[in-house]
Design a protein around this motif. Structure first.
Motif, PDB file in Angstrom:
ATOM      1  N   VAL A   4       0.852  -1.174   0.000  1.00 42.15           N
ATOM      2  CA  VAL A   4       0.000   0.000   0.000  1.00 42.15           C
ATOM      3  C   VAL A   4       0.895   1.233   0.000  1.00 42.15           C
ATOM      4  CG1 VAL A   4      -1.769   1.280   1.260  1.00 42.15           C
ATOM      5  CG2 VAL A   4      -1.792  -1.217   1.269  1.00 42.15           C
ATOM      6  N   ILE A   5       0.699   2.080  -0.976  1.00 38.59           N
ATOM      7  CA  ILE A   5       1.472   3.321  -1.053  1.00 38.59           C
ATOM      8  C   ILE A   5       0.499   4.476  -0.893  1.00 38.59           C
ATOM      9  CG2 ILE A   5       2.959   4.767  -2.475  1.00 38.59           C
ATOM     10  CD1 ILE A   5       3.900   2.252  -3.900  1.00 38.59           C
ATOM     11  N   GLU A   6       0.749   5.296   0.104  1.00 37.44           N
ATOM     12  CA  GLU A   6      -0.105   6.446   0.345  1.00 37.44           C
ATOM     13  C   GLU A   6       0.120   7.502  -0.736  1.00 37.44           C
ATOM     14  OE1 GLU A   6       0.350   7.977   4.293  1.00 37.44           O
ATOM     15  OE2 GLU A   6       0.483   5.948   5.135  1.00 37.44           O
ATOM     16  N   GLN A   7      -0.906   8.246  -1.036  1.00 38.42           N
ATOM     17  CA  GLN A   7      -0.842   9.288  -2.065  1.00 38.42           C
ATOM     18  C   GLN A   7       0.256  10.302  -1.756  1.00 38.42           C
ATOM     19  OE1 GLN A   7      -2.686   9.461  -4.876  1.00 38.42           O
ATOM     20  NE2 GLN A   7      -1.962  11.456  -5.558  1.00 38.42           N
ATOM     21  N   ALA A   8       0.362  10.737  -0.498  1.00 40.16           N
ATOM     22  CA  ALA A   8       1.363  11.746  -0.129  1.00 40.16           C
ATOM     23  C   ALA A   8       2.781  11.216  -0.332  1.00 40.16           C
ATOM     24  CB  ALA A   8       1.161  12.183   1.316  1.00 40.16           C
ATOM     25  N   VAL A   9       3.007   9.950   0.003  1.00 42.48           N
ATOM     26  CA  VAL A   9       4.331   9.347  -0.173  1.00 42.48           C
ATOM     27  C   VAL A   9       4.676   9.291  -1.654  1.00 42.48           C
ATOM     28  CG1 VAL A   9       5.686   7.232   0.141  1.00 42.48           C
ATOM     29  CG2 VAL A   9       4.189   8.051   1.980  1.00 42.48           C
ATOM     30  N   LEU A  10       3.716   8.904  -2.463  1.00 39.86           N
ATOM     31  CA  LEU A  10       3.928   8.845  -3.908  1.00 39.86           C
ATOM     32  C   LEU A  10       4.247  10.228  -4.480  1.00 39.86           C
ATOM     33  CD1 LEU A  10       3.902   6.948  -6.341  1.00 39.86           C
ATOM     34  CD2 LEU A  10       1.469   7.409  -6.573  1.00 39.86           C
ATOM     35  N   GLU A  11       3.523  11.241  -4.023  1.00 40.53           N
ATOM     36  CA  GLU A  11       3.766  12.609  -4.501  1.00 40.53           C
ATOM     37  C   GLU A  11       5.148  13.106  -4.090  1.00 40.53           C
ATOM     38  OE1 GLU A  11       0.433  14.725  -2.899  1.00 40.53           O
ATOM     39  OE2 GLU A  11      -0.948  13.934  -4.426  1.00 40.53           O
ATOM     40  N   GLU A  12       5.558  12.810  -2.844  1.00 40.13           N
ATOM     41  CA  GLU A  12       6.883  13.231  -2.384  1.00 40.13           C
ATOM     42  C   GLU A  12       7.984  12.526  -3.173  1.00 40.13           C
ATOM     43  OE1 GLU A  12       7.028  12.526   1.797  1.00 40.13           O
ATOM     44  OE2 GLU A  12       5.751  14.241   2.253  1.00 40.13           O
ATOM     45  N   ALA A  13       7.805  11.246  -3.445  1.00 45.29           N
ATOM     46  CA  ALA A  13       8.797  10.501  -4.217  1.00 45.29           C
ATOM     47  C   ALA A  13       8.901  11.064  -5.634  1.00 45.29           C
ATOM     48  CB  ALA A  13       8.438   9.019  -4.257  1.00 45.29           C
ATOM     49  N   LEU A  14       7.784  11.389  -6.241  1.00 44.08           N
ATOM     50  CA  LEU A  14       7.781  11.974  -7.577  1.00 44.08           C
ATOM     51  C   LEU A  14       8.477  13.336  -7.583  1.00 44.08           C
ATOM     52  CD1 LEU A  14       6.888  11.801 -10.529  1.00 44.08           C
ATOM     53  CD2 LEU A  14       4.718  12.829  -9.847  1.00 44.08           C
ATOM     54  N   ALA A  15       8.165  14.162  -6.598  1.00 44.11           N
ATOM     55  CA  ALA A  15       8.807  15.478  -6.507  1.00 44.11           C
ATOM     56  C   ALA A  15      10.313  15.321  -6.298  1.00 44.11           C
ATOM     57  CB  ALA A  15       8.194  16.291  -5.366  1.00 44.11           C
ATOM     58  N   GLY A  16      10.714  14.397  -5.440  1.00 46.08           N
ATOM     59  CA  GLY A  16      12.140  14.157  -5.219  1.00 46.08           C
ATOM     60  C   GLY A  16      12.835  13.727  -6.492  1.00 46.08           C
ATOM     61  N   GLY A  17      12.207  12.851  -7.251  1.00 50.23           N
ATOM     62  CA  GLY A  17      12.778  12.402  -8.522  1.00 50.23           C
ATOM     63  C   GLY A  17      12.921  13.540  -9.512  1.00 50.23           C
ATOM     64  N   VAL A  18      11.934  14.413  -9.556  1.00 49.88           N
ATOM     65  CA  VAL A  18      11.998  15.571 -10.456  1.00 49.88           C
ATOM     66  C   VAL A  18      13.166  16.475 -10.069  1.00 49.88           C
ATOM     67  CG1 VAL A  18      10.804  17.709 -11.117  1.00 49.88           C
ATOM     68  CG2 VAL A  18       9.570  15.535 -11.127  1.00 49.88           C
ATOM     69  N   PHE A  19      13.331  16.730  -8.768  1.00 51.25           N
ATOM     70  CA  PHE A  19      14.424  17.601  -8.323  1.00 51.25           C
ATOM     71  C   PHE A  19      15.793  16.968  -8.583  1.00 51.25           C
ATOM     72  CE2 PHE A  19      11.177  19.743  -5.570  1.00 51.25           C
ATOM     73  CZ  PHE A  19      11.277  20.984  -6.185  1.00 51.25           C
ATOM     74  N   ILE A  20      15.911  15.665  -8.377  1.00 49.89           N
ATOM     75  CA  ILE A  20      17.176  14.984  -8.677  1.00 49.89           C
ATOM     76  C   ILE A  20      17.481  15.090 -10.173  1.00 49.89           C
ATOM     77  CG2 ILE A  20      18.289  12.715  -8.825  1.00 49.89           C
ATOM     78  CD1 ILE A  20      16.872  12.058  -6.153  1.00 49.89           C
ATOM     79  N   GLY A  21      16.480  14.867 -10.998  1.00 45.48           N
ATOM     80  CA  GLY A  21      16.661  14.978 -12.444  1.00 45.48           C
ATOM     81  C   GLY A  21      17.039  16.379 -12.871  1.00 45.48           C
ATOM     82  N   LEU A  22      16.400  17.381 -12.276  1.00 44.74           N
ATOM     83  CA  LEU A  22      16.728  18.773 -12.608  1.00 44.74           C
ATOM     84  C   LEU A  22      18.162  19.122 -12.180  1.00 44.74           C
ATOM     85  CD1 LEU A  22      13.392  20.614 -11.698  1.00 44.74           C
ATOM     86  CD2 LEU A  22      14.390  20.320 -13.982  1.00 44.74           C
ATOM     87  N   ALA A  23      18.560  18.657 -11.001  1.00 44.17           N
ATOM     88  CA  ALA A  23      19.922  18.930 -10.527  1.00 44.17           C
ATOM     89  C   ALA A  23      20.949  18.259 -11.435  1.00 44.17           C
ATOM     90  CB  ALA A  23      20.091  18.452  -9.090  1.00 44.17           C
ATOM     91  N   ALA A  24      20.687  17.017 -11.820  1.00 42.48           N
ATOM     92  CA  ALA A  24      21.621  16.289 -12.695  1.00 42.48           C
ATOM     93  C   ALA A  24      21.699  16.962 -14.066  1.00 42.48           C
ATOM     94  CB  ALA A  24      21.187  14.831 -12.836  1.00 42.48           C
ATOM     95  N   ALA A  25      20.549  17.336 -14.610  1.00 39.20           N
ATOM     96  CA  ALA A  25      20.534  18.000 -15.915  1.00 39.20           C
ATOM     97  C   ALA A  25      21.197  19.370 -15.837  1.00 39.20           C
ATOM     98  CB  ALA A  25      19.096  18.138 -16.421  1.00 39.20           C
ATOM     99  N   GLY A  26      20.947  20.099 -14.762  1.00 42.88           N
ATOM    100  CA  GLY A  26      21.553  21.418 -14.595  1.00 42.88           C
ATOM    101  C   GLY A  26      23.070  21.347 -14.510  1.00 42.88           C
ATOM    102  N   LEU A  27      23.581  20.378 -13.743  1.00 40.03           N
ATOM    103  CA  LEU A  27      25.038  20.233 -13.625  1.00 40.03           C
ATOM    104  C   LEU A  27      25.649  19.870 -14.973  1.00 40.03           C
ATOM    105  CD1 LEU A  27      27.446  20.327 -11.687  1.00 40.03           C
ATOM    106  CD2 LEU A  27      27.076  17.889 -11.278  1.00 40.03           C
TER     107      LEU A  27
END
Length: 144
Positions: A4-27
């Motif tokens: 069972v994955i809570e909606q908030a946990v899923l949203e936080e994981a998605l946001a974290g992935g987006v920020f990691i991707g943006l940081a990697a692309a920016g560097l």
């Protein structure tokens, strides 16, 4: 067994992935460098550190500090383990990333995105090792 994955946990994981991707692309766009944390940390603590390396490392620390200030709790597994054990685990992980010539961020995020064969193999080894560790810890040692 159901997961069972809570909606908030899923949203936080998605946001974290987006920020990691943006940081990697920016560097990559700004410095032409792959965002491999172990390599960046080795460079920052090496004989000729660059300012951008320390800025990247301090940004990681600042993100954790900001999360704490905003009241975000530690992941439950981290809060249950003694600090010396976490320190030893961190040192072993750091040694392993240097020994393996890369880490999950450099290989798993950036290398796979570039379809780098070495990164594909390294990430498969990371995941296999993680799976075996969980199996041994939970089923053979009886923890968790």
């Amino acid at each position: 067994m159901s997961i069972v994955i809570e909606q908030a946990v899923l949203e936080e994981a998605l946001a974290g992935g987006v920020f990691i991707g943006l940081a990697a692309a920016g560097l990559l766009l700004v410095n032409g460098r792959i965002a491999g944390i172990s390599g960046i940390m080795a460079g920052a603590t090496g004989p000729q550190p660059k300012i951008w390396q320390w800025a990247f490392v301090l940004g990681l620390v600042a993100a954790g500090a900001a999360a704490a200030l905003l009241g975000r709790a530690l992941p439950p597994a981290l809060g249950q383990e003694p600090l010396p054990l976490l320190a030893v685990a961190g040192l072993l992980a750091g040694f392993g990333t240097r020994l393996g010539n890369g880490c999950t961020s450099g290989h798993g995020v950036c290398g796979i995105a570039r379809l780098n064969p070495r990164s594909l193999v390294a990430t498969c080894v990371f995941m296999l090792t993680a799976g075996l560790t969980v199996f041994v810890t939970r089923h053979l040692l009886g923890h968790g």
